[in-house]
Design a protein around this motif. Structure first.
Motif, PDB file in Angstrom:
ATOM      1  N   LEU A  29       0.807  -1.222   0.000  1.00 19.95           N
ATOM      2  CA  LEU A  29       0.000   0.000   0.000  1.00 19.95           C
ATOM      3  C   LEU A  29       0.841   1.273   0.000  1.00 19.95           C
ATOM      4  N   GLU A  30       2.157   1.104   0.151  1.00 21.09           N
ATOM      5  CA  GLU A  30       3.079   2.244   0.195  1.00 21.09           C
ATOM      6  C   GLU A  30       2.645   3.246   1.271  1.00 21.09           C
ATOM      7  N   LEU A  31       2.329   2.723   2.451  1.00 22.80           N
ATOM      8  CA  LEU A  31       1.847   3.572   3.539  1.00 22.80           C
ATOM      9  C   LEU A  31       2.886   4.611   3.944  1.00 22.80           C
ATOM     10  N   GLN A  32       2.401   5.820   4.199  1.00 31.09           N
ATOM     11  CA  GLN A  32       3.241   6.926   4.638  1.00 31.09           C
ATOM     12  C   GLN A  32       2.651   7.518   5.925  1.00 31.09           C
ATOM     13  N   PHE A  43     -10.233   8.609   1.610  1.00 36.51           N
ATOM     14  CA  PHE A  43      -9.102   7.928   2.238  1.00 36.51           C
ATOM     15  C   PHE A  43      -7.920   7.852   1.278  1.00 36.51           C
ATOM     16  N   ASP A  44      -6.725   7.936   1.865  1.00 34.14           N
ATOM     17  CA  ASP A  44      -5.497   7.800   1.072  1.00 34.14           C
ATOM     18  C   ASP A  44      -5.317   6.374   0.582  1.00 34.14           C
ATOM     19  N   ASP A  62      -5.027   9.418  -6.171  1.00 33.18           N
ATOM     20  CA  ASP A  62      -3.672   8.870  -6.178  1.00 33.18           C
ATOM     21  C   ASP A  62      -3.499   7.743  -5.162  1.00 33.18           C
ATOM     22  N   GLY A  63      -4.621   7.211  -4.665  1.00 32.79           N
ATOM     23  CA  GLY A  63      -4.573   6.184  -3.626  1.00 32.79           C
ATOM     24  C   GLY A  63      -4.416   4.774  -4.162  1.00 32.79           C
ATOM     25  N   LEU A  64      -4.304   3.820  -3.239  1.00 36.23           N
ATOM     26  CA  LEU A  64      -4.202   2.403  -3.558  1.00 36.23           C
ATOM     27  C   LEU A  64      -5.193   1.626  -2.701  1.00 36.23           C
ATOM     28  N   PHE A  65      -5.706   0.549  -3.269  1.00 36.23           N
ATOM     29  CA  PHE A  65      -6.665  -0.315  -2.584  1.00 36.23           C
ATOM     30  C   PHE A  65      -6.135  -1.741  -2.644  1.00 36.23           C
ATOM     31  N   LEU A  66      -5.868  -2.347  -1.484  1.00 36.44           N
ATOM     32  CA  LEU A  66      -5.424  -3.741  -1.455  1.00 36.44           C
ATOM     33  C   LEU A  66      -6.569  -4.630  -1.012  1.00 36.44           C
ATOM     34  N   ALA A 121      -6.059   0.422  -8.345  1.00 32.93           N
ATOM     35  CA  ALA A 121      -5.918   1.875  -8.381  1.00 32.93           C
ATOM     36  C   ALA A 121      -6.846   2.446  -9.447  1.00 32.93           C
ATOM     37  N   LYS A 122      -7.125   3.733  -9.324  1.00 27.74           N
ATOM     38  CA  LYS A 122      -7.873   4.424 -10.368  1.00 27.74           C
ATOM     39  C   LYS A 122      -6.973   4.605 -11.591  1.00 27.74           C
ATOM     40  N   ARG A 123      -7.620   4.659 -12.756  1.00 29.11           N
ATOM     41  CA  ARG A 123      -6.845   4.720 -14.002  1.00 29.11           C
ATOM     42  C   ARG A 123      -6.005   5.987 -14.097  1.00 29.11           C
ATOM     43  N   ASN A 124      -6.464   7.051 -13.451  1.00 29.00           N
ATOM     44  CA  ASN A 124      -5.740   8.320 -13.554  1.00 29.00           C
ATOM     45  C   ASN A 124      -4.692   8.495 -12.447  1.00 29.00           C
TER      46      ASN A 124
END
Length: 383
Positions: free
Chosen positions: A163-166, A229-230, A260-264, A371-374
Motif C-alpha cells: 500500500l506504500e503507507l506513509q 481515504f489515502d 492517487d490512492g491504492l486499494f489492497l 488503483a484508479k486509471r488516472n
C-alpha cells in the motif's frame, strides 16, 4: 447430543455407488489408511446419498464416522471433484441452488450482519485461543516465517508495503476483524485507520486492542461508508460480498479512495466459476458467503479499476489453517465445558476441510492491488 462412543462400528456394506466414488479419490470405507472413513453408524450412507456434503458434515458432527487424517481425506475428495459428482446425482437440488443464487441476493444489506452474529460473534475466547497474538483471521505469509505469529506479522507488513503507507495517511479497513491490521499499521507506519466490521464482538475487542492509537472501529456495512481515504484495505471480507454486489462494492471503494490512492484486496479465490455454495459451510460456518472466481472479479473490475498487482499464495492458507487447528485443539480443555463436544467436532471438521480445500488447490489466496486509471506514476510490485 451424540458422541462417537455411543456408536458401534457399522457392519452394513456401503452402497456400491459410494464405494466407487470414494475409490476415485483413493478413499475407502473402513480401510486401513489414515484418510479412510471409519463408519460407526451405517445411517451415514443414507445421509451422504440424500444430502451430499451437508449430510457428510452433519453425520461427522453427530459422531457417525471418524477419520484419522481429515485434512488428507478432504484433499483427496476435492482433487477428484467427488462432492460435485455426488451432488450431481441430486440434480433437482443442484438446479434449485443455482436458480436461488441467480434470483436471490444472499448478501443484500438486510443480511449484512448475519455472518457476524452466526460466526464472528461465536466467542472471542475461541478466536483468542486459536489465532496468533495479532488476532489475524486470514491467511499468513509463510515465505520466510516458521511459525504462525511471524507469518501473520509478515503478512501485515507485506500489505503495508504494498500500500506504500506513509505517516499521516488516512486508511480505511473494510472488514477490520479484531483490529490486527489497524493496530499494526498505526503502530509501525504512523497512519490513522478507520475500521468497520459487522460483528459486535469484533468491534468490542478491536477497540480495546487499539486503545490509545489513531484508530476508530465502527459496526457498519461497507455500503454505509462515506469520506475520503489515502489508502483502503480489505482483508478476508470479500468472501461475504457476493457476486451480485461486486459492482456496488468496487464502486463504493473507488468512490472513497483518493485519485492517487491504492486499494489492497486480500481474498480467498475459487479455481473455477460456479453458482454453488457448500451447504454445510453455509449452514454452520459462513452464512451467505460466496468465494469469488478470477473471472467474476475481473468482470466486476473491468473498466472500473486498474489491477496493479495480483499475488497468489494459496498454499500458505493450508499451513495457516493447520496452525489454527493445533492452537484450538491444544486449548480445548479450557473451552470444552462452555462449547461441548458437538461444537468441537464442527470446528475440527471446518478447519480440516478448509486445509484440504487449499491443499487440493481448489482454493487460492489472492492479494490484488487496485488503483484508479488516472493515478499518476508507476506501481512497483512487492513480495
Amino acid at each position: 447430543m451424540n458422541d462417537v462412543s455411543s456408536h458401534s462400528r457399522a457392519q452394513v456394506e456401503p452402497p456400491a455407488i459410494l464405494v466407487d466414488l470414494a475409490a476415485e479419490a483413493g478413499v475407502r470405507f473402513n480401510g486401513s489408511n489414515p484418510w479412510d472413513i471409519q463408519v460407526l453408524d451405517s445411517q451415514v450412507y443414507r445421509r451422504i446419498l440424500t444430502q451430499g456434503s451437508l449430510g457428510l458434515g452433519e453425520a461427522y458432527m453427530d459422531g457417525m464416522w471418524e477419520c484419522a487424517a481429515l485434512d488428507e481425506l478432504f484433499t483427496r475428495l476435492l482433487r477428484a471433484d467427488i462432492e460435485q459428482k455426488l451432488t450431481g446425482m441430486a440434480r433437482l437440488r443442484v438446479i434449485g441452488e443455482a436458480l436461488l443464487q441467480k434470483i436471490v441476493n444472499r448478501q443484500k444489506r438486510a443480511r449484512a450482519y448475519e455472518v457476524g452474529e452466526k460466526h464472528y460473534d461465536t466467542g472471542n475466547d475461541i478466536f483468542e485461543a486459536m489465532l496468533d497474538p495479532t488476532m489475524n483471521y486470514s491467511c499468513g505469509y509463510w515465505a520466510k516465517a516458521d511459525n504462525l505469529a511471524q507469518a501473520q506479522i509478515d503478512k501485515l507488513d507485506l500489505i503495508c508495503r504494498k500500500l506504500e503507507l506513509q505517516p499521516g495517511e488516512k486508511v480505511l479497513d473494510i472488514g477490520c476483524g479484531w483490529g490486527g491490521f489497524a493496530q499494526y499499521a498505526a503502530e509501525h507506519y504512523g497512519v490513522s485507520v478507520h475500521g468497520v466490521t459487522v460483528s459486535r464482538e469484533q468491534q468490542k475487542l478491536a477497540r480495546q486492542r487499539c486503545e490509545g492509537l489513531p484508530v476508530t472501529i465502527e459496526l457498519q456495512d461497507y455500503r454505509e461508508l462515506n469520506g475520503e481515504f489515502d489508502k483502503i484495505v480489505s482483508i478476508g471480507m470479500f468472501e461475504h460480498v457476493g457476486p451480485k454486489n461486486y459492482p456496488t462494492y468496487f464502486d463504493t471503494a473507488l468512490r472513497l479512495l483518493k485519485d492517487d490512492g491504492l486499494f489492497l484486496l486480500h481474498t480467498i479465490g475459487l479455481h473455477r466459476t460456479t453458482a454453488r455454495i457448500d451447504p454445510w459451510i453455509n449452514k454452520y460456518i459462513f452464512p451467505n458467503g460466496k468465494i469469488p472466481s478470477a473471472l467474476q472479479m475481473t468482470k466486476a473490475l473491468d473498466d472500473r479499476s486498474v489491477i496493479e498487482d495480483w499475488h497468489n499464495f494459496g498454499p500458505d492458507y493450508d499451513k495457516t489453517v493447520m496452525a489454527w487447528w493445533q492452537n484450538f485443539n491444544n486449548a480445548w480443555g479450557s473451552l470444552s465445558d462452555k462449547y461441548g463436544q458437538r461444537f468441537y467436532r464442527m470446528w475440527k471438521y471446518y478447519l480440516h476441510c478448509s486445509a484440504g480445500f487449499f491443499r487440493s488447490k481448489n482454493g487460492q489466496l489472492w492479494q490484488l492491488v487496485l488503483a484508479k486509471r488516472n493515478r499518476p506514476g508507476r506501481y512497483y510490485s512487492v513480495r
